[in-house]
Design an enzyme around this catalytic site. Structure first.
Site, PDB file in Angstrom:
ATOM      1  N   ARG A  50      -5.444  11.342   0.370  1.00 50.17           N
ATOM      2  CA  ARG A  50      -4.899   9.632   1.055  1.00 50.17           C
ATOM      3  C   ARG A  50      -3.902   9.622  -0.035  1.00 50.17           C
ATOM      4  NH1 ARG A  50      -6.590   5.339   5.114  1.00 50.17           N
ATOM      5  NH2 ARG A  50      -8.015   4.475   3.702  1.00 50.17           N
ATOM      6  N   LYS A 149      -0.522   3.493   1.804  1.00 49.17           N
ATOM      7  CA  LYS A 149      -1.716   2.357   1.234  1.00 49.17           C
ATOM      8  C   LYS A 149      -0.721   1.706   0.667  1.00 49.17           C
ATOM      9  CE  LYS A 149      -6.603   1.481   1.666  1.00 49.17           C
ATOM     10  NZ  LYS A 149      -6.196   0.444   2.259  1.00 49.17           N
ATOM     11  N   GLU A 182      -1.703  -2.533  14.822  1.00 50.44           N
ATOM     12  CA  GLU A 182      -3.272  -2.545  14.487  1.00 50.44           C
ATOM     13  C   GLU A 182      -3.611  -4.025  13.668  1.00 50.44           C
ATOM     14  OE1 GLU A 182      -3.597  -0.414   9.896  1.00 50.44           O
ATOM     15  OE2 GLU A 182      -1.742  -1.379   9.249  1.00 50.44           O
TER      16      GLU A 182
HETATM   17  N1  PXG Z   1      -5.860  -0.842   8.173  1.00 52.66           N
HETATM   18  C1  PXG Z   1      -5.262  -1.320   7.401  1.00 52.66           C
HETATM   19  C2  PXG Z   1      -3.436  -2.296   6.946  1.00 52.66           C
HETATM   20  C3  PXG Z   1      -5.584  -1.309   6.177  1.00 52.66           C
HETATM   21  O1  PXG Z   1      -5.657  -1.486   5.155  1.00 52.66           O
HETATM   22  C4  PXG Z   1      -7.447   0.189   7.849  1.00 52.66           C
HETATM   23  C5  PXG Z   1      -5.945  -0.122   8.584  1.00 52.66           C
HETATM   24  C6  PXG Z   1      -8.526   1.519   7.936  1.00 52.66           C
HETATM   25  O2  PXG Z   1      -8.270   2.153   7.164  1.00 52.66           O
HETATM   26  P1  PXG Z   1      -9.697   3.091   6.517  1.00 52.66           P
HETATM   27  O3  PXG Z   1      -9.429   4.327   6.156  1.00 52.66           O
HETATM   28  O4  PXG Z   1     -10.139   2.327   5.610  1.00 52.66           O
HETATM   29  O5  PXG Z   1     -10.057   3.344   7.988  1.00 52.66           O
HETATM   30  C7  PXG Z   1      -6.804  -0.462   6.712  1.00 52.66           C
HETATM   31  C8  PXG Z   1      -8.425  -0.424   5.892  1.00 52.66           C
HETATM   32  C9  PXG Z   1     -10.509  -5.623   1.910  1.00 52.66           C
HETATM   33  C10 PXG Z   1     -10.351  -3.722   2.740  1.00 52.66           C
HETATM   34  O6  PXG Z   1     -11.049  -6.019   0.723  1.00 52.66           O
HETATM   35  C11 PXG Z   1      -9.446  -3.336   3.364  1.00 52.66           C
HETATM   36  C12 PXG Z   1      -8.791  -2.350   3.786  1.00 52.66           C
HETATM   37  C13 PXG Z   1     -10.275  -1.250   3.597  1.00 52.66           C
HETATM   38  C14 PXG Z   1     -11.694  -1.398   2.458  1.00 52.66           C
HETATM   39  C15 PXG Z   1     -11.105  -3.293   2.183  1.00 52.66           C
HETATM   40  O7  PXG Z   1      -9.619  -6.165   3.027  1.00 52.66           O
HETATM   41  N2  PXG Z   1      -8.327  -1.834   4.695  1.00 52.66           N
END
Ligand code: PXG
Length: 283
Positions: A50, A149, A182
């Site tokens: 990713r 991301k 989301e």
């Molecule tokens: N949407 C957004 C906008 C994210 O930033 C997810 C969905 C979930 O994706 P994953 O691939 O992790 O299942 C994310 C991920 C933090 C933190 O420090 C944020 C995320 C992941 C880990 C830590 O706030 N967001």
């Protein structure tokens, strides 16, 4: 704690990057949040893939192969002797002169922090969480593809602030058309007739690695999954609702904008998925 910056390790107090780094100046960069469970880096290949897809989309020269990046992450985990924890892998456009032009930056900066994370207190996993709908919308997918991301989280931060100002910890974000996208750092799922529904990435959601994992687990349990178009009405009238993310894992949602979801407590499908997810990460 030893922090990796461009191939070298630094103590936390010495781990610094230039104020001319375009990651800081313009949010020009990408990142991944990755978990370490039981001595293993969870879904490393998927996270690296990713990251490189985000890089491709923003025309960022990674100057390292995917294999080298994966090995750098594993090396950072070993050096920090972490058996359970959280990795923040960041790649910025690098140092350059003031001025937005990314082609003026010489070389991407690669940072790997190996640390810990707990996004929500334990009681929320047991009892569920209350969330609101934010008035801040997701950036339209034709402006910035939600699958990237990127280091630009300001619109999510605005939504998070709205949640905090209403006494909640998280907020649902809608897209420009008013469909559910989301949450600020998590994907969203509802359960209806014992089947799972989650907004498709083109509605403004990150293509979440936890979301994909949960869908695979669900299918293996005989629970049908769908990428769907959801409105707030669908959320309010869901049998169950939960959020997924690397930081949050799976967290049940029991109230949205004052509407009680299902029985107002974590319910059967969510609990089954949480248990199966726990088994998977410990395997
Ligand atoms: N949407 C957004 C906008 C994210 O930033 C997810 C969905 C979930 O994706 P994953 O691939 O992790 O299942 C994310 C991920 C933090 C933190 O420090 C944020 C995320 C992941 C880990 C830590 O706030 N967001």
């Amino acid at each position: 704690m030893k922090i990796y910056i461009d191939g070298k390790y630094y103590d936390r107090k010495d781990a610094k990057i230039s104020v001319f780094d375009h990651g800081l100046l313009y949010g020009d960069g990408i990142f991944e949040g990755i978990r370490i469970y039981n001595g293993k880096v969870f879904k490393l290949k998927e996270h690296i893939e990713r990251l490189y897809q985000s890089a491709k989309a923003i025309l960022l020269d990674m100057h390292m192969t995917e294999e080298e990046m994966g090995n750098a992450v594993l090396d950072a985990v070993n050096i920090n002797k972490k058996k359970n924890g959280y990795i923040r892998l960041i790649v910025t456009r690098g140092e350059g002169p003031l001025g937005i032009d990314p082609t003026t930056c010489k070389k991407a900066t690669v940072i790997i922090i190996v640390s810990d994370i707990q996004l929500y207190p334990d009681e929320y996993y047991k009892n569920g969480i209350e969330i609101i709908t934010a008035s801040s919308r997701r950036i339209p997918s034709d402006s910035l593809d939600p699958r990237i991301k990127s280091l630009n989280y300001l619109n999510n931060i605005m939504a998070k602030l709205e949640a905090r100002h209403s006494g909640c910890l998280e907020a649902v974000m809608l897209n420009r058309e008013g469909f559910v996208a989301e949450c600020t750092g998590d994907n969203m799922f509802i359960v209806k007739n014992n089947e799972l529904f989650t907004p498709a990435p083109f509605h403004g959601a990150l293509d979440g690695i936890t979301m994909r994992t949960v869908m695979e687990i669900a299918e293996s349990l005989g629970i049908k999954t769908h990428e769907a178009t959801l409105t707030r009405y669908d959320l309010y009238n869901a049998e169950e609702c939960f959020m997924t993310g690397t930081g949050a894992e799976i967290i049940p949602v029991i109230k949205i904008d004052g509407r009680i979801i299902g029985d107002g407590e974590p319910m059967v499908v969510t609990k089954r998925l949480i248990n199966a997810f726990k088994k998977l990460i410990m395997s």
